[in-house]
Design a protein around this motif. Sequence first.
Motif, PDB file in Angstrom:
ATOM      1  N   GLY A 111       0.804  -1.214   0.000  1.00  0.00           N
ATOM      2  CA  GLY A 111       0.000   0.000   0.000  1.00  0.00           C
ATOM      3  C   GLY A 111       0.835   1.261   0.000  1.00  0.00           C
ATOM      4  O   GLY A 111       0.343   2.337  -0.313  1.00  0.00           O
ATOM      5  N   PHE A 112       2.109   1.152   0.360  1.00  0.00           N
ATOM      6  CA  PHE A 112       2.986   2.327   0.398  1.00  0.00           C
ATOM      7  C   PHE A 112       3.977   2.305  -0.752  1.00  0.00           C
ATOM      8  O   PHE A 112       4.015   3.227  -1.556  1.00  0.00           O
ATOM      9  N   GLY A 113       4.781   1.235  -0.819  1.00  0.00           N
ATOM     10  CA  GLY A 113       5.747   1.150  -1.903  1.00  0.00           C
ATOM     11  C   GLY A 113       6.846   0.159  -1.609  1.00  0.00           C
ATOM     12  O   GLY A 113       6.825  -0.548  -0.604  1.00  0.00           O
ATOM     13  N   THR A 114       7.819   0.124  -2.505  1.00  0.00           N
ATOM     14  CA  THR A 114       8.927  -0.814  -2.406  1.00  0.00           C
ATOM     15  C   THR A 114      10.251  -0.067  -2.480  1.00  0.00           C
ATOM     16  O   THR A 114      10.465   0.753  -3.384  1.00  0.00           O
ATOM     17  N   PHE A 115      11.119  -0.339  -1.511  1.00  0.00           N
ATOM     18  CA  PHE A 115      12.487   0.158  -1.541  1.00  0.00           C
ATOM     19  C   PHE A 115      13.339  -0.968  -2.094  1.00  0.00           C
ATOM     20  O   PHE A 115      13.200  -2.122  -1.676  1.00  0.00           O
ATOM     21  N   LEU A 116      14.221  -0.665  -3.039  1.00  0.00           N
ATOM     22  CA  LEU A 116      15.108  -1.687  -3.567  1.00  0.00           C
ATOM     23  C   LEU A 116      16.444  -1.078  -3.943  1.00  0.00           C
ATOM     24  O   LEU A 116      16.558   0.131  -4.121  1.00  0.00           O
ATOM     25  N   THR A 117      17.451  -1.937  -4.017  1.00  0.00           N
ATOM     26  CA  THR A 117      18.765  -1.471  -4.418  1.00  0.00           C
ATOM     27  C   THR A 117      19.045  -1.931  -5.836  1.00  0.00           C
ATOM     28  O   THR A 117      18.549  -2.963  -6.278  1.00  0.00           O
ATOM     29  N   SER A 118      19.813  -1.128  -6.541  1.00  0.00           N
ATOM     30  CA  SER A 118      20.255  -1.528  -7.873  1.00  0.00           C
ATOM     31  C   SER A 118      21.700  -1.073  -8.030  1.00  0.00           C
ATOM     32  O   SER A 118      22.171  -0.184  -7.317  1.00  0.00           O
ATOM     33  N   HIS A 119      22.382  -1.702  -8.963  1.00  0.00           N
ATOM     34  CA  HIS A 119      23.800  -1.421  -9.172  1.00  0.00           C
ATOM     35  C   HIS A 119      23.971  -0.519 -10.391  1.00  0.00           C
ATOM     36  O   HIS A 119      23.392  -0.783 -11.448  1.00  0.00           O
ATOM     37  N   ARG A 120      24.737   0.538 -10.220  1.00  0.00           N
ATOM     38  CA  ARG A 120      25.084   1.411 -11.341  1.00  0.00           C
ATOM     39  C   ARG A 120      26.518   1.096 -11.744  1.00  0.00           C
ATOM     40  O   ARG A 120      27.422   1.137 -10.914  1.00  0.00           O
ATOM     41  N   GLU A 121      26.715   0.817 -13.009  1.00  0.00           N
ATOM     42  CA  GLU A 121      28.046   0.525 -13.521  1.00  0.00           C
ATOM     43  C   GLU A 121      28.886   1.801 -13.560  1.00  0.00           C
ATOM     44  O   GLU A 121      28.343   2.910 -13.587  1.00  0.00           O
ATOM     45  N   ALA A 122      30.193   1.619 -13.577  1.00  0.00           N
ATOM     46  CA  ALA A 122      31.104   2.758 -13.714  1.00  0.00           C
ATOM     47  C   ALA A 122      30.885   3.389 -15.090  1.00  0.00           C
ATOM     48  O   ALA A 122      30.521   2.704 -16.056  1.00  0.00           O
ATOM     49  N   ARG A 123      31.085   4.691 -15.179  1.00  0.00           N
ATOM     50  CA  ARG A 123      30.883   5.372 -16.455  1.00  0.00           C
ATOM     51  C   ARG A 123      31.737   6.636 -16.508  1.00  0.00           C
ATOM     52  O   ARG A 123      32.295   7.068 -15.505  1.00  0.00           O
ATOM     53  N   MET A 124      31.799   7.226 -17.665  1.00  0.00           N
ATOM     54  CA  MET A 124      32.523   8.482 -17.841  1.00  0.00           C
ATOM     55  C   MET A 124      31.503   9.619 -17.810  1.00  0.00           C
ATOM     56  O   MET A 124      30.403   9.504 -18.342  1.00  0.00           O
ATOM     57  N   GLY A 125      31.879  10.711 -17.168  1.00  0.00           N
ATOM     58  CA  GLY A 125      31.027  11.884 -17.101  1.00  0.00           C
ATOM     59  C   GLY A 125      31.853  13.118 -17.395  1.00  0.00           C
ATOM     60  O   GLY A 125      33.038  13.027 -17.728  1.00  0.00           O
ATOM     61  N   LYS A 126      31.236  14.282 -17.290  1.00  0.00           N
ATOM     62  CA  LYS A 126      31.945  15.537 -17.526  1.00  0.00           C
ATOM     63  C   LYS A 126      31.792  16.442 -16.326  1.00  0.00           C
ATOM     64  O   LYS A 126      30.711  16.554 -15.749  1.00  0.00           O
ATOM     65  N   ASN A 127      32.882  17.095 -15.963  1.00  0.00           N
ATOM     66  CA  ASN A 127      32.845  18.118 -14.933  1.00  0.00           C
ATOM     67  C   ASN A 127      32.068  19.287 -15.521  1.00  0.00           C
ATOM     68  O   ASN A 127      32.459  19.840 -16.550  1.00  0.00           O
ATOM     69  N   PRO A 128      30.958  19.712 -14.897  1.00  0.00           N
ATOM     70  CA  PRO A 128      30.138  20.770 -15.493  1.00  0.00           C
ATOM     71  C   PRO A 128      30.834  22.133 -15.541  1.00  0.00           C
ATOM     72  O   PRO A 128      30.484  22.972 -16.361  1.00  0.00           O
ATOM     73  N   VAL A 129      31.826  22.333 -14.703  1.00  0.00           N
ATOM     74  CA  VAL A 129      32.521  23.624 -14.680  1.00  0.00           C
ATOM     75  C   VAL A 129      33.599  23.693 -15.760  1.00  0.00           C
ATOM     76  O   VAL A 129      33.661  24.644 -16.534  1.00  0.00           O
ATOM     77  N   THR A 130      34.442  22.649 -15.810  1.00  0.00           N
ATOM     78  CA  THR A 130      35.581  22.676 -16.731  1.00  0.00           C
ATOM     79  C   THR A 130      35.327  21.918 -18.025  1.00  0.00           C
ATOM     80  O   THR A 130      36.048  22.096 -19.000  1.00  0.00           O
ATOM     81  N   GLY A 131      34.345  21.044 -18.057  1.00  0.00           N
ATOM     82  CA  GLY A 131      34.085  20.230 -19.235  1.00  0.00           C
ATOM     83  C   GLY A 131      35.021  19.036 -19.344  1.00  0.00           C
ATOM     84  O   GLY A 131      34.964  18.270 -20.292  1.00  0.00           O
TER      85      GLY A 131
END
Length: 90
Positions: A47-67
């Motif tokens: 009636g409320f919801g479900t809490f669950l865990t999931s795995h996020r793989e490593a990835r490449m991102g960008k620094n928003p300040v320097t790019g």
Amino acid sequence: MTKTELTKQMATDAGISIQAAQDAIQSLINGITDALKTESGKITLTGFGTFLTSHREARMGKNPVTGEAIHIPARNVVRFKAGKKLKETV
């Protein structure tokens, strides 16, 4: 709503002391945390919801300040899926 406000409301609604409400809320939080640490990493509150865990793989991102390209490490994250009754209420 903050944890303090929730504690006060719970104490009023249940007719219990604020300390008892704090203990109950802390017990709930600890129970959810412990359940998410298990192998299945899932807890369902009907009636409320479900809490669950999931795995996020490593990835490449960008620094928003320097790019500049940065490495974002793999990690486990907590997700929440609202139950039918909660969705209808909200």
